[in-house]
Design an enzyme around this catalytic site. Structure first.
Site, mmCIF file in Angstrom:
data_model
loop_
_atom_site.group_PDB
_atom_site.id
_atom_site.type_symbol
_atom_site.label_atom_id
_atom_site.label_comp_id
_atom_site.label_asym_id
_atom_site.label_seq_id
_atom_site.Cartn_x
_atom_site.Cartn_y
_atom_site.Cartn_z
ATOM 1 C CD GLU A 149 -2.771 -1.366 2.415
ATOM 2 O OE1 GLU A 149 -2.735 -0.487 3.287
ATOM 3 O OE2 GLU A 149 -3.488 -2.385 2.507
ATOM 4 C CG ASN A 195 -0.751 -7.074 -1.271
ATOM 5 O OD1 ASN A 195 -1.324 -7.723 -2.140
ATOM 6 N ND2 ASN A 195 -1.257 -6.891 -0.060
ATOM 7 C CG HIS A 231 -10.041 -5.564 0.938
ATOM 8 N ND1 HIS A 231 -10.308 -6.677 1.707
ATOM 9 C CD2 HIS A 231 -8.723 -5.306 1.094
ATOM 10 C CE1 HIS A 231 -9.198 -7.065 2.318
ATOM 11 N NE2 HIS A 231 -8.222 -6.265 1.958
ATOM 12 C CD GLU A 260 -4.862 -7.745 1.885
ATOM 13 O OE1 GLU A 260 -5.709 -6.981 2.391
ATOM 14 O OE2 GLU A 260 -3.634 -7.566 1.994
ATOM 15 C CG ASP A 262 -12.947 -8.777 2.055
ATOM 16 O OD1 ASP A 262 -12.864 -7.835 1.244
ATOM 17 O OD2 ASP A 262 -12.475 -8.707 3.205
HETATM 18 O O1 G3I Z 1 -3.240 -8.251 18.826
HETATM 19 C C1 G3I Z 1 -3.686 -7.032 19.441
HETATM 20 C C2 G3I Z 1 -4.156 -7.285 20.828
HETATM 21 O O2 G3I Z 1 -3.058 -7.703 21.600
HETATM 22 C C3 G3I Z 1 -4.767 -6.007 21.380
HETATM 23 O O3 G3I Z 1 -5.304 -6.255 22.650
HETATM 24 C C4 G3I Z 1 -5.893 -5.502 20.474
HETATM 25 C C5 G3I Z 1 -6.485 -4.191 20.945
HETATM 26 O O4 G3I Z 1 -6.997 -3.434 19.880
HETATM 27 O O5 G3I Z 1 -5.350 -5.287 19.196
HETATM 28 C C6 G3I Z 1 -4.804 -6.466 18.607
HETATM 29 O O6 G3I Z 1 -4.262 -6.127 17.372
HETATM 30 C C7 G3I Z 1 -5.183 -5.877 16.323
HETATM 31 C C8 G3I Z 1 -4.823 -6.817 15.173
HETATM 32 O O7 G3I Z 1 -5.617 -6.522 14.050
HETATM 33 C C9 G3I Z 1 -4.970 -8.298 15.521
HETATM 34 O O8 G3I Z 1 -6.307 -8.599 15.736
HETATM 35 C C10 G3I Z 1 -5.013 -4.450 15.882
HETATM 36 O O9 G3I Z 1 -5.471 -3.559 16.902
HETATM 37 C C11 G3I Z 1 -5.813 -4.194 14.629
HETATM 38 O O10 G3I Z 1 -5.492 -2.892 14.109
HETATM 39 C C12 G3I Z 1 -5.425 -5.220 13.585
HETATM 40 O O11 G3I Z 1 -6.220 -4.980 12.445
HETATM 41 C C13 G3I Z 1 -5.753 -5.583 11.264
HETATM 42 C C14 G3I Z 1 -5.383 -4.493 10.264
HETATM 43 O O12 G3I Z 1 -5.009 -5.079 9.028
HETATM 44 C C15 G3I Z 1 -4.192 -3.662 10.761
HETATM 45 O O13 G3I Z 1 -3.061 -4.435 10.829
HETATM 46 C C16 G3I Z 1 -6.863 -6.431 10.691
HETATM 47 O O14 G3I Z 1 -7.116 -7.532 11.575
HETATM 48 C C17 G3I Z 1 -6.458 -6.975 9.335
HETATM 49 O O15 G3I Z 1 -7.553 -7.644 8.748
HETATM 50 C C18 G3I Z 1 -6.063 -5.804 8.440
HETATM 51 O O16 G3I Z 1 -5.606 -6.354 7.223
HETATM 52 C C19 G3I Z 1 -5.277 -5.415 6.214
HETATM 53 C C20 G3I Z 1 -4.102 -5.998 5.433
HETATM 54 O O17 G3I Z 1 -3.043 -6.283 6.306
HETATM 55 C C21 G3I Z 1 -3.655 -5.055 4.318
HETATM 56 N N1 G3I Z 1 -4.769 -4.705 3.466
HETATM 57 C C22 G3I Z 1 -5.955 -4.193 4.127
HETATM 58 C C23 G3I Z 1 -6.428 -5.172 5.221
HETATM 59 C C24 G3I Z 1 -7.678 -4.654 5.904
HETATM 60 O O18 G3I Z 1 -7.428 -3.454 6.591
#
Ligand code: G3I
Length: 353
Positions: A149, A195, A231, A260, A262
């Site tokens: 990105e 990506n 997406h 990715e 969906d």
């Molecule tokens: O693991 C921590 C946990 O320890 C903590 O207590 C909790 C509190 O908010 O957060 C947890 O981490 C979260 C993580 O997902 C794991 O669940 C983060 O806050 C949250 O921001 C994170 O979101 C992910 C996001 O990327 C940011 O990394 C989404 O699950 C994931 O689906 C999303 O994926 C992205 C791709 O990497 C790139 N393309 C877009 C896609 C959707 O945004």
């Protein structure tokens, strides 16, 4: 390129799995393509999640566990174990592993973003990060989203700590090139991908990615492919335009992977979508699979999660959801049937590497 795929009319009802039918991964193996999904490794402890994953998919990618923040939370601390758990699961179940992602502007640790580092220091930090992480998974991760990105919708580079705030001291796409070179150094056998999202069809962002990829190929920068996140909503861009974009990238000799996928839908308070939208969603899934199968260089299709139960969509798009192939109870949806129907059409008889 093979003859055009068929446009599918999807069944209107939710479907339970027909025990006699081949799972997606078996059909995918017969078509010479990988079918993957994003996985949260903690969910592997849920038996039905693990069983569905192992039955239907032959590729996994950690949804977050390999991102900079989770995997490298402190300067000299690497936390490999959550992703290692997924790698071990993949090995037991004969699945390929994609790595995601080495350079991104999100989910970075505070020690990096608040460290007030100079470009020279950031360059050292990023080089070391890539060396350690790619090195740790050398021989197990077959493909990496090296950079994720980097472009904005208008095709300009997104301001990030790695690019220009303050950056690692390279001009323009130079920081992306540098990341690819470091990844290649760390694992010469891994396939290296750029990506991005909203870059499926012809637009300013996909044009910028194409120009960069063409320039990289011309100069021998080690890029192997482009990941199209996909997406999507039901208001999907023209499939002809998506096809033209895939064609121009594959003509550079690059692989395409749908990374990715969906298709999010408006849902009610119970998370239920309308019958019309579910049918439209199924049609889109089927069309995307058929489109990928038209290209020998389209080597993987990956959904962003197994079940609607754990999808990122409701968290980021309130009022939307139901975006994946399995409902919250692991029942297959019309989208799954359309996916399977498209995979069943023997339009392709080559194999991935
Ligand atoms: O693991 C921590 C946990 O320890 C903590 O207590 C909790 C509190 O908010 O957060 C947890 O981490 C979260 C993580 O997902 C794991 O669940 C983060 O806050 C949250 O921001 C994170 O979101 C992910 C996001 O990327 C940011 O990394 C989404 O699950 C994931 O689906 C999303 O994926 C992205 C791709 O990497 C790139 N393309 C877009 C896609 C959707 O945004």
């Amino acid at each position: 390129m093979r003859s055009p795929g068929l446009r599918l009319v999807a069944p209107l009802v939710l479907c339970t799995l027909d025990a006699a039918a081949q799972p997606l991964r078996q059909l995918a193996e017969e078509r010479g393509i990988r079918i993957g999904t994003a996985v949260q490794s903690a969910l592997l402890e849920e038996p039905i999640y693990a069983a569905t994953l192992a039955r239907e998919f032959n590729q996994v990618e950690p949804e977050s566990e390999m991102k900079f923040g989770p995997i490298h939370p402190a300067p000299h601390q690497y936390r490999f174990s959550p992703a290692d758990t997924l790698v071990a699961f993949a090995r037991r179940n004969r699945m390929a592993v994609r790595g995601h992602t080495l350079v991104w502007h999100r989910q970075q640790p505070a020690w990096v973003t608040e460290g007030r580092f100079t470009p020279a220091q950031l360059s050292t930090i990023l080089h070391e990060h890539i060396r350690k992480v790619v090195g740790h998974y050398a021989g197990t991760v077959y493909a990496w989203d090296v950079v994720n990105e980097s472009f904005r919708e208008d095709g300009s580079l997104r301001p990030t700590i790695w690019f220009n705030s303050p950056g690692i001291g390279r001009y323009g796409t130079g920081y992306i090139e540098q990341a690819f070179r470091w990844a290649k150094e760390a694992d010469p056998r891994a396939l290296l991908f750029y990506n991005d999202y909203n870059a499926e069809d012809g637009n300013a962002k996909s044009d910028a990615i194409y120009q960069m990829a063409r320039e990289f190929k011309t100069r021998g920068v080690p890029i192997d492919g482009v990941g199209l996140q996909m997406h999507l909503t039901t208001k999907i861009a023209s499939l002809l335009s998506v096809e033209a974009n895939i064609r121009r990238l594959t003509e550079l000799g690059l692989q395409i992977q749908i990374t990715e996928l969906d298709v999010r839908l408006p849902v009610d308070a119970a998370g239920t979508a309308s019958v019309m939208d579910i049918a439209k969603q199924a049609e889109i899934y089927g069309e995307i699979v058929s489109l990928c199968l038209k290209f020998s260089h389209c080597t993987a299709i990956q959904t962003w999660g197994v079940t609607d139960q754990y999808s990122w969509i409701p968290g980021e798009f309130p009022g939307q959801g139901a975006a994946l192939l399995f409902d919250p109870h692991y029942q297959t949806k019309a989208a799954y049937q359309a996916f399977r129907t498209s995979l069943s059409i023997p339009s392709r008889n080559w194999s991935f590497q």
